[in-house]
Design a protein around this motif. Structure first.
Motif, PDB file in Angstrom:
ATOM      1  N   ILE A  14       0.857  -1.187   0.000  1.00 20.34           N
ATOM      2  CA  ILE A  14       0.000   0.000   0.000  1.00 20.34           C
ATOM      3  C   ILE A  14       0.895   1.239   0.000  1.00 20.34           C
ATOM      4  CG2 ILE A  14      -1.762   1.292   1.255  1.00 20.34           C
ATOM      5  CD1 ILE A  14      -2.660  -1.402   2.465  1.00 20.34           C
ATOM      6  N   PRO A  15       0.824   2.073  -1.047  1.00 13.56           N
ATOM      7  CA  PRO A  15       1.768   3.185  -1.168  1.00 13.56           C
ATOM      8  C   PRO A  15       1.434   4.418  -0.327  1.00 13.56           C
ATOM      9  CG  PRO A  15       0.321   3.121  -3.072  1.00 13.56           C
ATOM     10  CD  PRO A  15      -0.035   1.927  -2.215  1.00 13.56           C
ATOM     11  N   LYS A  16       0.179   4.655  -0.028  1.00 11.09           N
ATOM     12  CA  LYS A  16      -0.204   5.899   0.638  1.00 11.09           C
ATOM     13  C   LYS A  16       0.251   5.922   2.091  1.00 11.09           C
ATOM     14  CE  LYS A  16      -4.155   6.793  -2.374  1.00 11.09           C
ATOM     15  NZ  LYS A  16      -5.605   7.011  -2.453  1.00 11.09           N
ATOM     16  N   LYS A  17       0.979   6.963   2.441  1.00 11.85           N
ATOM     17  CA  LYS A  17       1.541   7.073   3.779  1.00 11.85           C
ATOM     18  C   LYS A  17       0.482   7.418   4.826  1.00 11.85           C
ATOM     19  CE  LYS A  17       6.147   8.339   2.140  1.00 11.85           C
ATOM     20  NZ  LYS A  17       7.191   9.382   2.092  1.00 11.85           N
ATOM     21  N   LYS A  18      -0.594   8.099   4.417  1.00 12.50           N
ATOM     22  CA  LYS A  18      -1.616   8.533   5.368  1.00 12.50           C
ATOM     23  C   LYS A  18      -2.527   7.395   5.828  1.00 12.50           C
ATOM     24  CE  LYS A  18      -1.804  13.346   3.869  1.00 12.50           C
ATOM     25  NZ  LYS A  18      -2.659  14.426   3.317  1.00 12.50           N
ATOM     26  N   ILE A  19      -2.414   6.249   5.167  1.00 16.23           N
ATOM     27  CA  ILE A  19      -3.229   5.088   5.542  1.00 16.23           C
ATOM     28  C   ILE A  19      -2.522   4.307   6.643  1.00 16.23           C
ATOM     29  CG2 ILE A  19      -4.140   2.869   4.753  1.00 16.23           C
ATOM     30  CD1 ILE A  19      -4.633   4.122   2.044  1.00 16.23           C
ATOM     31  N   LYS A  20      -3.226   4.077   7.740  1.00 13.58           N
ATOM     32  CA  LYS A  20      -2.672   3.261   8.818  1.00 13.58           C
ATOM     33  C   LYS A  20      -2.823   1.795   8.445  1.00 13.58           C
ATOM     34  CE  LYS A  20      -3.798   6.549  12.494  1.00 13.58           C
ATOM     35  NZ  LYS A  20      -4.584   6.746  13.733  1.00 13.58           N
ATOM     36  N   LYS A  21      -1.808   1.007   8.730  1.00 10.52           N
ATOM     37  CA  LYS A  21      -1.818  -0.409   8.376  1.00 10.52           C
ATOM     38  C   LYS A  21      -1.691  -1.254   9.632  1.00 10.52           C
ATOM     39  CE  LYS A  21       0.856   1.147   4.412  1.00 10.52           C
ATOM     40  NZ  LYS A  21       2.150   1.060   3.733  1.00 10.52           N
ATOM     41  N   LYS A  22      -2.564  -2.239   9.749  1.00 12.88           N
ATOM     42  CA  LYS A  22      -2.516  -3.126  10.916  1.00 12.88           C
ATOM     43  C   LYS A  22      -2.592  -4.580  10.458  1.00 12.88           C
ATOM     44  CE  LYS A  22      -4.612   0.012  14.304  1.00 12.88           C
ATOM     45  NZ  LYS A  22      -3.641  -0.087  15.406  1.00 12.88           N
ATOM     46  N   VAL A  23      -1.696  -5.399  10.971  1.00 12.44           N
ATOM     47  CA  VAL A  23      -1.758  -6.834  10.689  1.00 12.44           C
ATOM     48  C   VAL A  23      -2.797  -7.445  11.620  1.00 12.44           C
ATOM     49  CG1 VAL A  23      -0.479  -9.015  10.684  1.00 12.44           C
ATOM     50  CG2 VAL A  23       0.670  -6.898  10.003  1.00 12.44           C
TER      51      VAL A  23
END
Length: 204
Positions: A14-23
């Motif tokens: 996922i390229p967008k930095k503003k998106i939070k990513k959670k496993v």
């Protein structure tokens, strides 16, 4: 915006930095109770064991706010022309097409079956529509068949499916792009006819 995925590799793409990513898993979503305004669950339920579907619905209910919304995209056991055709020629095992079993599909509910599960887990269906009944299946067949022809001409399997052609057309610029891009809108409209004509009546 928060994206939750069981695959860390997928999240890293996922390229967008503003998106939070959670496993995390839909069976144990790493979010607090009543914390999500809107939840999108796309092509997930059909990859769960039947016994785990109720648990996932309870998790969705737990994290969504009281006035929040959940949108679910999932396959169903209906009257889509491709499913009917594959049933006829013996490519369906139980309710799944044989190639889907190798792609990780584990269930396929009828609409009423899924509706009962949703409601018994404290959620309410506000709206729904069926798709991929006839017209979308037709456009997908045309795109996939075109990809197959391209492969034969080029003598290398570089284009696997019609979606690859669609993605390539989106990136095509100049005169070719101006000519070919409208085709995408035509295909999209033809696919939309399923929803327009049958969306509330025929399970896809």
């Amino acid at each position: 915006v928060i994206v939750v995925d069981i695959s860390k590799t997928a999240l890293n793409k996922i390229p967008k930095k503003k998106i939070k990513k959670k496993v995390g898993s839909v069976l144990d979503i790493p979010l607090k109770e009543n914390s999500a305004d809107f939840v999108l669950l796309a092509d997930v339920l059909e990859h769960l064991k039947v016994k785990d579907v109720d648990r996932s619905l309870l998790e969705l209910r737990r994290i969504v706010k009281k006035d929040g919304r959940i949108v679910i995209f999932t396959s169903q056991y209906g009257l889509g022309i491709r499913l009917l055709f594959n049933r006829l020629i013996g490519r369906v095992k139980g309710r799944l097409m044989k190639h889907e079993l190798t792609e990780g599909h584990l269930n396929r509910f009828k609409f009423n079956e899924l509706k009962k599960r949703i409601e018994r887990n404290g959620l309410k269906i506000e709206d729904y529509y069926h798709y991929s009944i006839f017209f979308q299946e037709t456009t997908d067949f045309v795109k996939d068949f075109t990809a197959l022809i391209f492969d034969k001409i080029r003598k290398r399997p570089s284009i696997r499916k019609g979606q690859d052609i669609k993605n390539s057309l989106k990136e095509t610029k100049g005169f070719a792009g101006r000519v070919l891009t409208p085709l995408l809108y035509v295909f999209s409209f033809i696919s939309y006819l399923d929803i327009l004509l049958f969306g509330k009546t025929i399970p896809g």
